[in-house]
Motif scaffolding. Structure first.
Motif, short mmCIF file in Angstrom:
data_model
loop_
_atom_site.label_atom_id
_atom_site.label_comp_id
_atom_site.label_asym_id
_atom_site.label_seq_id
_atom_site.Cartn_x
_atom_site.Cartn_y
_atom_site.Cartn_z
N UNK A 142 1.00 -1.02 0.55
CA UNK A 142 -0.19 -0.53 -0.01
C UNK A 142 1.20 0.79 0.35
N UNK A 143 2.46 0.93 0.48
CA UNK A 143 2.60 2.45 0.26
C UNK A 143 3.31 2.89 -0.62
N UNK A 144 3.68 1.71 -1.28
CA UNK A 144 4.78 1.45 -2.64
C UNK A 144 3.49 2.57 -3.92
N UNK A 145 2.50 1.63 -3.61
CA UNK A 145 0.84 2.35 -4.49
C UNK A 145 0.65 3.73 -4.21
N UNK A 146 1.01 4.06 -2.83
CA UNK A 146 0.93 5.63 -2.59
C UNK A 146 1.36 6.26 -3.28
N UNK A 147 2.59 5.83 -3.04
CA UNK A 147 4.02 6.93 -3.20
C UNK A 147 3.92 7.10 -5.02
N UNK A 148 3.32 5.50 -5.44
CA UNK A 148 3.05 5.48 -7.14
C UNK A 148 5.26 4.87 -7.12
#
Length: 883
Positions: A142-148
């Motif tokens: 989720x963190x990587x998704x939010x940071x793209x």
């Protein structure tokens, strides 16, 4: 004294924080670098040696060594990211610490990719180091998704202890089924004492720094406190890579412009005199931080009524340490520049006079302030404001800042919540027009910059909200500097709808017209599950903002691509419906065909023709599938241009794709290019005004700057995006690459700069050097440059782009044909740099041949040749719509 520089655009720092921090060659002999899950370790791109983590695991505990199945193009090195260690039960590392009496700098490296036998979206875990909870129920996915971002790093300064061993424990979450923990790399450094001074608590009364540090009434003791780095900024300066950091700490320092709030972004400048530490420990910050700065500017009358403000998103209910770095190389006397400092609209320092503090010119110093951010409605935010102090009647009405660091403080628990994209969208909608009343700028534009910064704590995840607002700074460019864009696809808005009325089959929240439903096939969920082996991860061929894409088989032997929305998310309803409504009515050789859809059981699933060669992007960068020849690249660009030209001119109403990029150009088994992903597309009769007013959506790096400024979408917005694609094809590098120097981060800006400097040939893909004819290269680059014109009216139509690409192909195959060069210079919407004086020498046969391919506006079953009649061809040329 001041250099009149326009303001930098935006957002180099969001995604660059994780790309470079690991890459510097360590100058600290007390460092430990572990490539987790690797048998032998290896060297990263900067030559740092990483060893295997095996011997540091507590004996008897089980874990799985794994290797990522996909190497993302953004990875600048295999080590330490491509290997990882997965923990299915609580597992501890015992890591040696060289100096237990000082703080231990701990970095954890995460690459939440696809790993054999593990679904990375199921990974939720906690990490405890030295008795301090670093993350809890943490999702790197989720963190990587939010940071793209494909990967990222978390950085901590752990409190000293009496032990010479640091225990770092990974534990899968008990709250999530099938959960596991993982890590790709661990870095441990015995750090020098960076936090020896107790920070002043702001809001405890007037604090006069001229009276000295001890004048503060209250401070925070940092004894026994552990610290997480949230932001680390080189204010007014460029990105500083780890290899250029001081003290062997391999920190990264980032551009501050994404965080500037309001209309006053000041002037970025550089010291005119040599800067030395002058007693300040060299590990505090590299000299480059103190050699650059930001101030308001030289106009005293204007400066009296304004502030300079930075805005950050943080986790609520934590104490934060704000460290300000200063070095005034301009003032030679006291009371020449005096200003006040506010944090969250509370007084941190008044009458700051840097020369009076240091009693010397160009003398670096720091000050630390502490503030507690409580839980309030909406986002938890931290504001830093500098305001000229006119009461002291200084010689100059101005402020100054060189560097800024923000740290989260806690004795035992630094864990923050996981980000959610839907929350970010909601917060954006609620807060886009909100600004604090105290010290607010007199500006009609509220610009929010809440982007995750250096080494990235999990707190600062108001990313999507921030991007749109910060992007308005496109109006303010720095001459000679790059315009940075973010690689975040703005396609995750949450939309409520009504139940579908299609045959009563839907349990979803879409409304599909009967016309659209009749033009494509309805699939049951059972058919989809059977075709994908119940959504087996081994069939995943891609992941996007909408969800995963699976390779599937229907009707026994027909290969298809099946795009499934995340079933636990309410996002993508608009995209799902738009895709069906658009593609059900469109059939063209160079558009991906929609076969059907499924919306059983709350699912949103789309079924397409299977494109065996994948995305164009996959064939451009090193380490990917196949390196394309120049002719293949040209033909793919021509095919994509045909698809876009059809959208713009071949339907009843103009259709604007709005998300043109190399990942949305697919290639089938015969290398035929097809444009895909119409979830953001716009069409309708209101386009007869020449534009449609709409919220900005698309993918950063490809977005039309005029669209940003005016929020008016035109077909020329697609042309701009396609210009970025053309340079991406030519240079074989991403539209955004944070590992490069700032001026090179944005491909569009870097290519235009090289064009101005006549050095475009220097950035061509090395695989193509010597393989492109000069005439072809000239025609191709001229076309791409025109596509990137700042104003849509100056860009060619997609038909003209297509014409010029066909011409470039002819020039590649027949470089001696001056006739082709002349014919390729046509342009309905824009001029051409080709010399038109030889137009009478046009070879009609070449012209006809080109237009047989160019004006293919038929359906998917048509070939690339219109009627063989010359008259028919030229009648199409005469009609801009090609109809």
């Amino acid at each position: 004294m001041h250099t009149n520089i326009k303001n930098l655009l935006l957002l180099f720092s969001l995604f660059s924080f994780s790309t470079a921090i690991y890459g510097a060659e360590s100058k600290n002999p007390n460092s430990l670098l572990l490539a987790c899950g690797s048998g032998n370790g290896g060297k990263d791109s900067d030559g740092r040696a990483w060893e295997s983590d095996k011997k540091y695991l507590v004996k008897g505990e089980k874990s799985v060594e794994t290797k990522a199945e996909i190497q993302d193009p953004s990875l600048s090195a295999v080590v330490p990211y491509m290997t990882g260690r997965i923990f299915t039960s609580e597992t501890t590392y015992q890591l040696p610490v060289q100096n237990a009496t000082s703080r231990t700098l701990l970095r954890l490296y995460f690459y939440p990719s696809s790993y054999p036998n593990f679904n990375i979206s199921n990974s939720y875990f906690s990490v405890v180091a030295g008795g301090v909870t670093l993350v809890n129920n943490f999702s790197a996915f989720l963190t990587a998704e939010a940071l793209s971002q494909a990967y990222f790093i978390k950085e901590y300064f752990l409190a000293p202890s009496e032990f010479s061993t640091l225990n770092v424990t990974f534990k899968p979450s008990d709250k999530q089924p099938q959960s596991f923990a993982f890590v790709n790399g661990i870095e441990v450094i015995s750090a020098p004492e960076l936090f020896s001074r107790e920070p002043v608590i702001v809001g405890t009364g007037e604090v006069s720094e001229n009276l000295g540090w001890d004048a503060a009434t209250t401070t925070v003791s940092l004894d026994g406190i552990s610290i997480e780095n949230m932001y680390r900024l080189n204010v007014g300066g460029q990105y500083i890579s780890p290899v250029n950091d001081s003290g062997g700490l391999t920190r990264s320092w980032y551009d501050d412009t994404p965080y500037l709030f309001g209309a006053t972004t000041g002037v970025a400048d550089k010291a005119d005199v040599p800067i030395g530490y002058k007693g300040l420990p060299s590990y505090t910050a590299p000299l480059d931080v103190y050699s650059t700065f930001r101030n308001i500017g030289p106009y005293a009358d204007i400066n009296k009524g304004i502030n300079m403000t930075w805005r950050f998103q943080v986790d609520a209910n934590f104490m934060y340490l704000v460290r300000l770095h200063w070095c005034d190389d301009e003032m030679t006397k006291s009371n020449e520049r005096v200003f006040d400092v506010y944090i969250n609209n509370q007084t941190a320092a008044t009458s700051v006079d840097l020369f009076a503090w240091q009693n010397s010119v160009a003398s670096p110093t720091t000050r630390d302030y502490a503030i507690r951010v409580a839980n309030k409605s909406g986002d938890a935010e931290l504001w830093l404001t500098l305001r000229p102090n006119v009461k002291e009647s200084p010689l100059y009405v101005d402020v100054l800042l060189n560097g800024l660091e923000i740290f989260k403080l806690s004795e035992s628990n630094l864990a923050g919540p996981n980000p959610t994209i839907s929350d970010m969208m909601r917060k954006y909608q609620e807060k886009q027009a909100t600004a604090p009343k105290a010290f607010a700028q007199k500006s009609s534009t509220t610009t929010m910059a809440l982007i995750t910064g250096a080494a990235g704590g999990a707190a600062a995840f108001g990313v999507a909200a921030a991007i749109f607002l910060v992007a308005h700074k496109k109006k303010q460019k720095v001459p000679g500097d790059a315009t940075s864009w973010l690689p975040i696809s703005w396609n995750s808005s949450t939309t409520s709808g009504t139940k579908s009325s299609v045959s009563g089959k839907s349990q979803g929240s879409t409304t599909i017209s009967s016309d659209a439903a009749s033009n494509c096939r309805y699939f049951t969920l059972a058919e989809i599950k059977n075709g994908t082996k119940n959504f087996d991860d081994s069939n995943v061929i891609g992941v996007g903002g909408f969800g995963k894409v699976y390779k599937g088989v229907i009707d026994g032997d027909t290969k298809v691509a099946i795009k499934r929305s995340n079933p636990s998310s309410e996002q993508g309803v608009n995209e799902f419906q738009t895709e069906i409504e658009m593609l059900s009515r469109l059939r063209h050789r160079h558009l991906v065909s929609l076969i059907g859809f499924c919306e059983d059981n709350g699912e949103m699933i789309l079924v397409y023709d299977y494109m065996g060669k994948g995305t164009l992007r996959e064939h451009l960068y090193k380490g990917n599938k196949i390196t394309l020849s120049w002719k293949q690249r040209l033909e793919i660009c021509i095919g994509a241009a045909k698809g876009l030209h059809y959208l713009h001119t071949g339907a009843k109403y103009t259709i604007i794709h709005r998300d043109v990029k190399t990942t949305n150009i697919l290639v089938d088994d015969k290398w035929v290019a097809k444009v895909s992903d119409f979830g953001l597309s716009k069409t309708g009769p209101n386009m007869n005004k020449g534009h449609v007013s709409t919220v900005v959506k698309g993918s950063f790096g490809y977005l039309d700057p005029e669209y940003f400024r005016r929020q008016q979408l035109t077909e020329k917005s697609d042309v701009y995006s396609f210009g970025v694609v053309l340079f991406e094809v030519l240079c074989a590098r991403p539209a955004l690459n944070p590992s490069l120097p700032k001026e090179q981060v944005s491909l569009a800006d870097w290519a235009l700069r090289c064009a101005r400097n006549k050095t475009l040939e220097d950035i061509v893909d090395p695989e193509l050097k010597g393989k492109i004819t000069p005439e072809c290269l000239k025609k191709f680059t001229e076309t791409a440059e025109k596509c990137l014109s700042d104003h849509g009216v100056d860009r060619p139509s997609m038909g003209d782009v297509l014409w010029n690409l066909e011409c470039a192909l002819q020039l590649q195959e027949n470089p001696d044909s001056s006739a082709i060069a002349a014919s390729g210079g046509r342009g309905r919407d824009s001029g051409s740099s080709m010399d038109h004086q030889n137009a009478e020498e046009i070879d009609q046969n070449n012209l006809i041949a080109m237009h047989r391919n160019t004006l293919n506006l038929g359906n998917d079953d048509s070939n690339d040749s219109p009627d063989e009649s010359t008259n028919d061809i030229f009648s199409q040329i005469a009609n801009p719509k090609g109809l």
